[in-house]
Design a protein around this motif. Structure first.
Motif, PDB file in Angstrom:
ATOM      1  N   ALA A 110     -11.705 -14.893  25.040  1.00  0.00           N
ATOM      2  CA  ALA A 110     -12.229 -13.545  25.285  1.00  0.00           C
ATOM      3  C   ALA A 110     -12.219 -13.231  26.776  1.00  0.00           C
ATOM      4  N   GLY A 111     -12.595 -14.209  27.596  1.00  0.00           N
ATOM      5  CA  GLY A 111     -12.590 -13.994  29.036  1.00  0.00           C
ATOM      6  C   GLY A 111     -11.202 -13.743  29.577  1.00  0.00           C
ATOM      7  N   MET A 112     -10.219 -14.484  29.075  1.00  0.00           N
ATOM      8  CA  MET A 112      -8.839 -14.280  29.514  1.00  0.00           C
ATOM      9  C   MET A 112      -8.323 -12.916  29.093  1.00  0.00           C
ATOM     10  N   ASN A 141     -10.064 -10.243  28.562  1.00  0.00           N
ATOM     11  CA  ASN A 141     -10.723  -9.236  29.381  1.00  0.00           C
ATOM     12  C   ASN A 141     -10.052  -9.125  30.750  1.00  0.00           C
ATOM     13  N   ALA A 142      -9.706 -10.287  31.330  1.00  0.00           N
ATOM     14  CA  ALA A 142      -9.020 -10.276  32.617  1.00  0.00           C
ATOM     15  C   ALA A 142      -7.658  -9.595  32.508  1.00  0.00           C
ATOM     16  N   MET A 143      -6.963  -9.832  31.409  1.00  0.00           N
ATOM     17  CA  MET A 143      -5.655  -9.211  31.213  1.00  0.00           C
ATOM     18  C   MET A 143      -5.769  -7.704  31.061  1.00  0.00           C
ATOM     19  N   MET A 144      -6.735  -7.266  30.275  1.00  0.00           N
ATOM     20  CA  MET A 144      -6.859  -5.830  29.999  1.00  0.00           C
ATOM     21  C   MET A 144      -7.327  -5.041  31.221  1.00  0.00           C
ATOM     22  N   SER A 145      -8.001  -5.721  32.141  1.00  0.00           N
ATOM     23  CA  SER A 145      -8.517  -5.012  33.322  1.00  0.00           C
ATOM     24  C   SER A 145      -7.643  -5.223  34.552  1.00  0.00           C
ATOM     25  N   ALA A 146      -6.479  -5.829  34.371  1.00  0.00           N
ATOM     26  CA  ALA A 146      -5.611  -6.139  35.508  1.00  0.00           C
ATOM     27  C   ALA A 146      -5.063  -4.867  36.165  1.00  0.00           C
ATOM     28  N   LYS A 147      -4.944  -4.927  37.472  1.00  0.00           N
ATOM     29  CA  LYS A 147      -4.246  -3.883  38.214  1.00  0.00           C
ATOM     30  C   LYS A 147      -2.759  -4.194  38.181  1.00  0.00           C
ATOM     31  N   VAL A 148      -1.958  -3.188  37.848  1.00  0.00           N
ATOM     32  CA  VAL A 148      -0.532  -3.442  37.666  1.00  0.00           C
ATOM     33  C   VAL A 148       0.323  -2.450  38.439  1.00  0.00           C
ATOM     34  N   VAL A 199       5.858 -24.575  37.493  1.00  0.00           N
ATOM     35  CA  VAL A 199       4.503 -24.768  36.978  1.00  0.00           C
ATOM     36  C   VAL A 199       4.310 -23.866  35.764  1.00  0.00           C
ATOM     37  N   CYS A 200       4.108 -24.479  34.588  1.00  0.00           N
ATOM     38  CA  CYS A 200       3.932 -23.702  33.365  1.00  0.00           C
ATOM     39  C   CYS A 200       2.469 -23.331  33.176  1.00  0.00           C
ATOM     40  N   LEU A 201       2.241 -22.101  32.772  1.00  0.00           N
ATOM     41  CA  LEU A 201       0.886 -21.600  32.521  1.00  0.00           C
ATOM     42  C   LEU A 201       0.546 -21.541  31.045  1.00  0.00           C
ATOM     43  N   SER A 202       1.556 -21.601  30.181  1.00  0.00           N
ATOM     44  CA  SER A 202       1.345 -21.319  28.756  1.00  0.00           C
ATOM     45  C   SER A 202       1.206 -22.564  27.893  1.00  0.00           C
ATOM     46  N   LYS A 203       0.949 -23.707  28.518  1.00  0.00           N
ATOM     47  CA  LYS A 203       0.677 -24.923  27.749  1.00  0.00           C
ATOM     48  C   LYS A 203      -0.805 -25.248  27.899  1.00  0.00           C
ATOM     49  N   GLY A 204      -1.136 -26.338  28.596  1.00  0.00           N
ATOM     50  CA  GLY A 204      -2.529 -26.743  28.690  1.00  0.00           C
ATOM     51  C   GLY A 204      -3.444 -25.721  29.338  1.00  0.00           C
ATOM     52  N   LEU A 205      -2.897 -24.869  30.199  1.00  0.00           N
ATOM     53  CA  LEU A 205      -3.735 -23.869  30.862  1.00  0.00           C
ATOM     54  C   LEU A 205      -4.053 -22.684  29.960  1.00  0.00           C
ATOM     55  N   GLY A 206      -3.355 -22.565  28.836  1.00  0.00           N
ATOM     56  CA  GLY A 206      -3.797 -21.660  27.789  1.00  0.00           C
ATOM     57  C   GLY A 206      -3.418 -20.200  27.911  1.00  0.00           C
ATOM     58  N   THR A 207      -2.456 -19.845  28.752  1.00  0.00           N
ATOM     59  CA  THR A 207      -2.052 -18.447  28.829  1.00  0.00           C
ATOM     60  C   THR A 207      -1.000 -18.147  27.754  1.00  0.00           C
ATOM     61  N   PRO A 208      -0.807 -16.881  27.410  1.00  0.00           N
ATOM     62  CA  PRO A 208       0.177 -16.569  26.365  1.00  0.00           C
ATOM     63  C   PRO A 208       1.623 -16.643  26.836  1.00  0.00           C
ATOM     64  N   LEU A 234      -4.123 -16.205  36.527  1.00  0.00           N
ATOM     65  CA  LEU A 234      -5.213 -16.298  37.502  1.00  0.00           C
ATOM     66  C   LEU A 234      -6.497 -16.784  36.837  1.00  0.00           C
ATOM     67  N   PHE A 235      -6.776 -16.285  35.648  1.00  0.00           N
ATOM     68  CA  PHE A 235      -7.966 -16.730  34.914  1.00  0.00           C
ATOM     69  C   PHE A 235      -7.860 -18.222  34.610  1.00  0.00           C
ATOM     70  N   ALA A 236      -6.676 -18.665  34.214  1.00  0.00           N
ATOM     71  CA  ALA A 236      -6.486 -20.078  33.868  1.00  0.00           C
ATOM     72  C   ALA A 236      -6.692 -20.981  35.077  1.00  0.00           C
TER      73      ALA A 236
END
Length: 357
Positions: free
Chosen positions: A33-35, A37-44, A214-223, A260-262
């Motif tokens: 849920a925290g991740m 929320n961070a994604m939905m509120s990101a500045k892009v 550096v992969c973010l989508s394995k142990g760090l849990g990003t999509p 960044l959240f991860a």
């Protein structure tokens, strides 16, 4: 330690810890849920124009974390590895790596397709090679031979059961590379697992390797996503080839925000995955249908089975209990632990294993 600012289809329904226990890979993680929320509120912005502030922040923070000059956010670890190989080599060059390496085994022949390079395969110890092996693999200056140009290491080594390098061994390999004018790349798909397990630091790796994926989508849990690190000139070149590879993304900050959240929340907890893997390994060791278990260093548990099971029949049996695993050969099964495998799930997994005869 990390210099971060802390702040199956047709399967039956299972009720324990939200159902199925997913052990096929740590790529199956779902954002918390925290991740989200961070994604939905990101500045892009438009990252192809270099104007996505969240992507820029992720690239800058990851580079600083590893004490490297710059980073490049990409859709996948395969892309970051292939970009590194493309940037470091010329067609006809030779890439030196272990025979189990992801860059060789699981990237669709990309070394040949994308870079026109040949591969010198080494038979290492659970995916890890030595400085002596690298030195022996270097071709002489001979028109009959490809030019040895790049050494690629994988840490942790997936097919080696999550095996980690001792850093002293990496430094010896770096010395061989320096003496022979070879480039050293790190496939760090699970580099933070290695850092946590071996009590190392990202800076050690950044000061040793010429480039790091550096992969973010394995142990760090990003999509989605991986970051390629290197010096400014290398990343500038990689950015151009990312465009050629079709990897330019637009409002990618929604994805970068997950990274960044991860970095802030999901590194130190990797030790929990390692402990879960060791606990299950200890239970498996008592079963008479287990043949061998690779040493457990991180979150990957690989073991071979014998009668009355084959790898595929054991995987099928586990599936009837809501446990998804993968047979990586006729004898070997792989479990991968991650942040969505809870303590309750581990207890249920152990209970099922103890009941198998």
């Amino acid at each position: 330690m990390y210099n971060l600012d802390k702040k199956t289809a047709a399967s039956p329904v299972f009720n324990d810890e939200n159902g199925v226990i997913e052990l096929r890979s740590d790529t199956f993680t779902k954002p918390s849920a925290g991740m989200l929320n961070a994604m939905m509120s990101a500045k892009v912005g438009d990252d192809v124009f270099g104007e996505d502030p969240t992507v820029n922040e992720l690239e800058t923070r990851m580079a600083a974390l590893f004490d490297m000059e710059a980073g490049l956010f990409c859709p996948s670890g395969t892309m970051t590895n292939q970009l590194a190989i493309k940037c470091h080599t010329q067609p006809g060059d030779d890439v030196i790596c272990d025979e189990l390496s992801h860059v060789y085994q699981y990237e669709g022949g990309g070394i040949a397709v994308n870079s026109g390079c040949s591969v010198q395969l080494l038979k290492g110890n659970r995916g890890r090679v030595t400085a002596t092996q690298v030195a022996t693999a270097i071709h002489p200056d001979d028109v009959h031979k490809p030019v040895s140009r790049l050494v690629s290491l994988e840490n942790t080594a997936n097919r080696g059961g999550g095996a980690c390098y001792n850093f002293e061994d990496i430094l010896e390999i770096k010395k061989v590379c320096r003496e022979n004018e070879l480039v050293l790349h790190l496939d760090g798909a699970r580099i933070f697992n290695a850092i946590v397990a071996k009590n190392q630091t990202p800076e050690q790796f950044g000061r040793t390797f010429d480039s790091i994926s550096v992969c973010l989508s394995k142990g760090l849990g990003t999509p989605v996503g991986s970051v390629l690190l290197g010096n400014l000139a290398f990343i500038k070149k990689a950015r151009r080839f990312r465009k050629v590879f079709g990897g330019g993304m637009r409002q990618a900050g929604f994805l970068a925000a997950a990274g960044l959240f991860a970095l802030e929340n999901n590194i130190e907890r990797l030790s929990e995955d390692h402990a879960n893997a060791r606990e299950v390994s200890d239970v498996l060791a008592s079963k008479n249908w287990i043949q061998t278990i690779l040493p457990v260093e991180t979150n990957i548990l690989i073991f071979s089975v014998q009668a009355p099971f084959t790898a595929s029949s054991l995987v099928a049996k586990l599936a009837t209990e809501g446990i998804r695993a993968i047979a990586i050969s006729p004898e070997y099964v792989r479990f991968v632990f991650h942040l969505n495998v809870t303590s309750g799930m581990v207890k249920r997994l152990i209970s099922v294993i103890e009941g198998l005869e």
